[in-house]
Each structure stands twice: as structure tokens, then as C-alpha cells.
Scaffold this motif. Structure first.
Motif, short mmCIF file in Angstrom:
data_model
loop_
_atom_site.label_atom_id
_atom_site.label_comp_id
_atom_site.label_asym_id
_atom_site.label_seq_id
_atom_site.Cartn_x
_atom_site.Cartn_y
_atom_site.Cartn_z
N LEU A 1 0.81 -1.21 0.00
CA LEU A 1 0.00 0.00 0.00
C LEU A 1 0.85 1.27 0.00
N LYS B 1 -8.64 -4.09 3.96
CA LYS B 1 -9.17 -4.75 5.16
C LYS B 1 -8.53 -6.11 5.35
N MET C 1 0.85 5.60 1.84
CA MET C 1 -0.50 5.18 2.23
C MET C 1 -0.39 4.17 3.38
N SER D 1 -10.20 9.12 0.10
CA SER D 1 -11.07 8.88 1.25
C SER D 1 -10.25 8.69 2.51
N CYS D 2 -8.94 8.57 2.37
CA CYS D 2 -8.06 8.46 3.53
C CYS D 2 -8.00 9.79 4.26
N HIS E 1 -1.34 8.39 7.70
CA HIS E 1 -2.20 8.33 6.52
C HIS E 1 -3.18 7.17 6.76
N MET F 1 -6.45 4.80 6.52
CA MET F 1 -7.35 4.28 5.47
C MET F 1 -8.72 3.85 5.97
N LEU F 2 -8.75 3.33 7.19
CA LEU F 2 -10.00 2.75 7.70
C LEU F 2 -10.30 3.26 9.12
N LEU G 1 -12.20 -3.71 11.68
CA LEU G 1 -12.55 -4.04 10.29
C LEU G 1 -11.54 -4.99 9.65
N ALA G 2 -10.40 -5.15 10.32
CA ALA G 2 -9.35 -5.99 9.75
C ALA G 2 -9.84 -7.42 9.70
N HIS H 1 -1.70 -3.98 10.73
CA HIS H 1 -0.77 -2.93 10.32
C HIS H 1 -1.31 -1.66 10.96
N LYS I 1 -2.73 1.92 9.64
CA LYS I 1 -3.82 1.93 8.67
C LYS I 1 -5.16 2.34 9.28
N TYR I 2 -5.31 2.09 10.57
CA TYR I 2 -6.60 2.31 11.21
C TYR I 2 -6.56 3.52 12.14
N VAL J 1 -18.82 1.18 1.69
CA VAL J 1 -17.49 1.46 1.14
C VAL J 1 -17.45 2.85 0.52
N ILE K 1 -16.79 5.69 2.99
CA ILE K 1 -15.65 5.47 3.88
C ILE K 1 -14.94 6.78 4.24
#
Lengths: 211, 162
Positions: free
Chosen positions: A50, A164, B9, B28-29, B46, B48-49, B54-55, B61, B64-65, B106, B109
Motif C-alpha cells: 500500500l 481490510k 499510504m 477517502s483516507c 495516513h 485508510m479505515l 474491520l481488519a 498494520h 492503517k486504522y 465502502v 468510507i
């Protein structure tokens, strides 16, 4: 176990063929529409982390016109057709026969935007129907959505579902280009199957993936 | 010599003045900057979610969250001697890149990411100084820990500072 660890060279070759067949049909469609020869490069299949996506799409602020479709059906995923903005403008000038359209005013030109969206729809549609025939999977695209923005911001939208499940995405990328184009700017098809879809695609083509 | 540190990202990095820190192509990040004005230090994630629940498998990682990224950022500042009450935050991103009529989760998001970050900042009692979220354009952001200015670049609205 992570699905990516089970993917080996033969699997990547299969995915290359998927990109080849899909984009081949799309290039033919484009060639007929413009009455011109369109070249297609050998598809590349990459496993991209990513955090490396920005280099992958050609610089972090590259501005592109992108058509996005979500695939539904047996093997869900995301699909993009991306063109550098300049290239998209040239294409739209040819299709609409309106040479007053420029990269600066394209977004305000309703006919131009609509033509671009339809163009993407036709190309992505031919990619998908070829893919669907090849795999005998039932795949339906959602209506296309168009955006003109930074390539990475657009692509990241398609990576949400993938993210995800892990930190790597399998990107099936096929470039097409205009034969008498000297600038060498190219259109890209990106197919980003959802993680669960790989097994289904491989299975439908008779290739085993170790559990 | 000052450098610009790049945050990819789903990545998280730190910068001290005179260096700057940037992340590009936020769709959307959400780009979250937590900084200590006095020490001229900052960290950028940065995201993402919205949440790590949700993983779907295995190892997280964390950058990411939203929840795990903030936890790591705050911990690092506290470990280095910046008390939580001195920390401030700025955020940008959370756009909706494509306009769909669908209410698919989605597709939403971006707004969800921005909302999650704001709620978490409140929980940690970190003051949100300014924000530029939502809309439907991608953003490239650069933060300067020396003067705490966040520069935001979009393709059709040019550059603004918050």
C-alpha cells in the motif's frame, strides 16, 4: 494463512492472461470507435504494498481522468480505466469533434464529461465481458463513475476493500496507447479483485491454489 | 538543511523542525497530524479505515486504522516527554472521490474516516485546531512543525493553509 503467500508464478501468469484478454477486447473497441490502430502492452501483474502505490501510479500528484466501476457477481472487485488528463482531453476532442474542449475546461463541459464516462463504460464493459466469457463467471459492473483528480487519491478508493484483508494489493495493469502517438502517454486498465475473488477466478480456470 | 519526509499510504512517520512532513493523494483516507508546538515535533498518519476491528485477518498494520494510529502517535509523544494536554491536531482528507447514489458503506468510507478520527481525538482530549475534510477532491498535504502550518493542495482549488 494469507492468500498472497499462496500465490505463485503460474497464478501470476493466469492473471496476466486475464488482463490480456480483457484489455485486448477493450483496445479493439477503442480502435473501432476512433478508426485508428491501438497498441497494447503485455500486461503486468504486480503485488504492490500500500505504501508504494504512489510510485506505482507514476508520481504522487499525477492528474488523471478515471472511470471507476465496481464489479458484482461471482468475483467482486474494482476496476479503473485511467488516462492522463491531457490524453483524455485529446480523446474527447476526437470523439465529440469539439476542439474547444481543453484540459482546463473539460470538467465544465457536460457533453465532454458525459462522452468520457461513456467511453470508459464501453472500454471497461468490453474488458469485463471478455473476462466473464473467459472465466465463465457471472460479473456485472455498476454504472460507471467519473473523477478527474490525483491518480493516487482515486486508486486508493479502490483499495479500501483490499486493505481490510492485508497490506498488499494484486494489481493487474494493462497499458494501451495510440499507435501514431509520439508522446507515449498511455491509458491504464487496473483490475483489483477483492481478496476472496482470486480463489474463485483461479478455480474457474481450473487452477488449484493450495489451502 | 531541511528535508521533506514522505508518508505513504497506511503509513505513520515523525518529523522535527526544520524538516517538514507530507503525504500525497489523500482520497477517502485521512491525514492526521499530531504535534507539540513547543518542541516543534510532529507525527503524521495516513489513515485508510476507521477502526481496526474491520481488519479481516492476522497481524494488524497499525498505522492503517484510526484507533491504532492515534494510540501509537500519542504513546510516542508521551514517551518522549510531551504531555497529552500539550498535544494538538490538524486533519485533512476524508473525501468521497466518486459520486454514487448508492449508500454502500465502502462509498461512504471518507466521511466515516474523518468522523472516527474526530471522535478519537475528543476521547484523548487532544485539541483539534483545524480541519479540511469531506468534499470530493483528492488532497496533498504538507505540515511544517516549525510554525504548525498545514498546507493543502487540491487540483482545482490550488493551495490553502490551515
Amino acid at each position: 494463512m494469507n492468500y498472497l503467500e499462496r500465490i505463485q508464478a503460474p497464478h501470476l501468469d493466469i492473471l496476466k492472461e486475464v488482463g490480456n484478454i480483457g484489455a485486448g477486447h477493450a483496445a479493439t473497441a477503442l480502435s473501432k470507435m476512433l478508426n485508428k490502430s491501438i497498441d497494447m502492452a503485455v500486461p503486468s501483474v504486480k503485488i504492490v504494498h500500500l505504501s508504494e502505490v504512489s510510485e506505482f501510479v507514476g508520481g504522487d500528484e499525477m492528474v488523471v481522468a478515471a472511470i471507476f466501476l465496481r464489479l458484482q457477481g461471482d468475483a467482486p472487485g474494482n476496476m479503473f480505466f485511467m488516462l492522463p488528463l491531457e490524453e483524455a482531453t485529446r480523446l474527447i476532442q476526437q470523439v465529440t469533434d469539439d476542439y474547444t474542449i481543453s484540459s482546463g475546461n473539460l470538467t465544465e463541459n457536460e457533453i465532454g464529461m458525459s462522452a468520457l464516462c461513456e467511453l470508459g463504460n464501453i472500454l471497461a464493459g468490453s474488458y469485463l465481458s471478455a473476462l466473464s466469457d473467459f472465466t465463465s463467471l457471472n460479473l456485472q459492473p455498476t454504472p460507471p463513475a467519473l473523477a478527474i483528480d490525483m491518480a493516487m487519491a482515486i486508486l486508493s478508493h479502490g483499495l479500501i476493500e483490499v486493505s481490510k484483508a492485508g497490506d498488499y494489493a494484486i494489481v493487474i495493469d494493462t497499458k494501451i496507447s495510440d499507435k501514431d502517438d509520439t508522446t507515449q502517454s498511455k491509458g491504464h486498465f487496473f483490475l483489483l479483485p477483492d481478496p476472496e475473488s482470486f480463489k474463485i477466478i483461479f478455480h474457474s480456470l481450473g487452477v488449484k491454489i493450495d489451502e | 538543511m531541511s528535508n521533506v519526509i514522505q508518508v505513504g499510504m497506511a503509513d505513520l512517520k515523525y518529523a522535527n523542525s526544520p524538516n517538514k512532513i507530507r503525504t500525497s493523494g489523500l482520497g477517502s483516507c485521512v491525514g492526521l497530524i499530531i504535534y507539540d508546538e513547543r518542541e516543534k515535533k510532529c507525527g503524521m498518519a495516513h489513515i485508510m479505515l476507521p477502526e481496526s476491528s474491520l481488519a479481516r485477518n492476522g497481524v494488524l498494520h497499525r498505522p492503517k486504522y484510526a484507533d491504532t494510529a492515534i494510540e501509537d502517535l500519542v504513546k510516542r509523544f508521551v514517551d518522549e516527554g510531551s504531555p497529552v494536554y500539550r498535544l494538538k491536531a490538524k486533519i485533512a482528507g476524508g473525501a468521497q472521490m466518486f459520486n454514487f447514489s448508492s449508500t454502500n458503506e465502502v462509498m461512504r468510507i471518507g466521511p466515516r474516516n474523518a468522523e472516527a478520527v474526530k471522535v478519537l481525538l475528543e476521547e484523548y482530549k487532544i485539541k483539534l485546531i483545524s480541519e479540511d475534510v469531506g468534499g470530493n477532491s483528492g488532497r496533498t498535504i504538507e505540515f511544517n512543525p516549525d510554525n504548525s502550518i498545514l498546507q493543502i493542495k487540491t487540483i482545482n482549488k490550488g493551495i490553502k493553509e490551515i
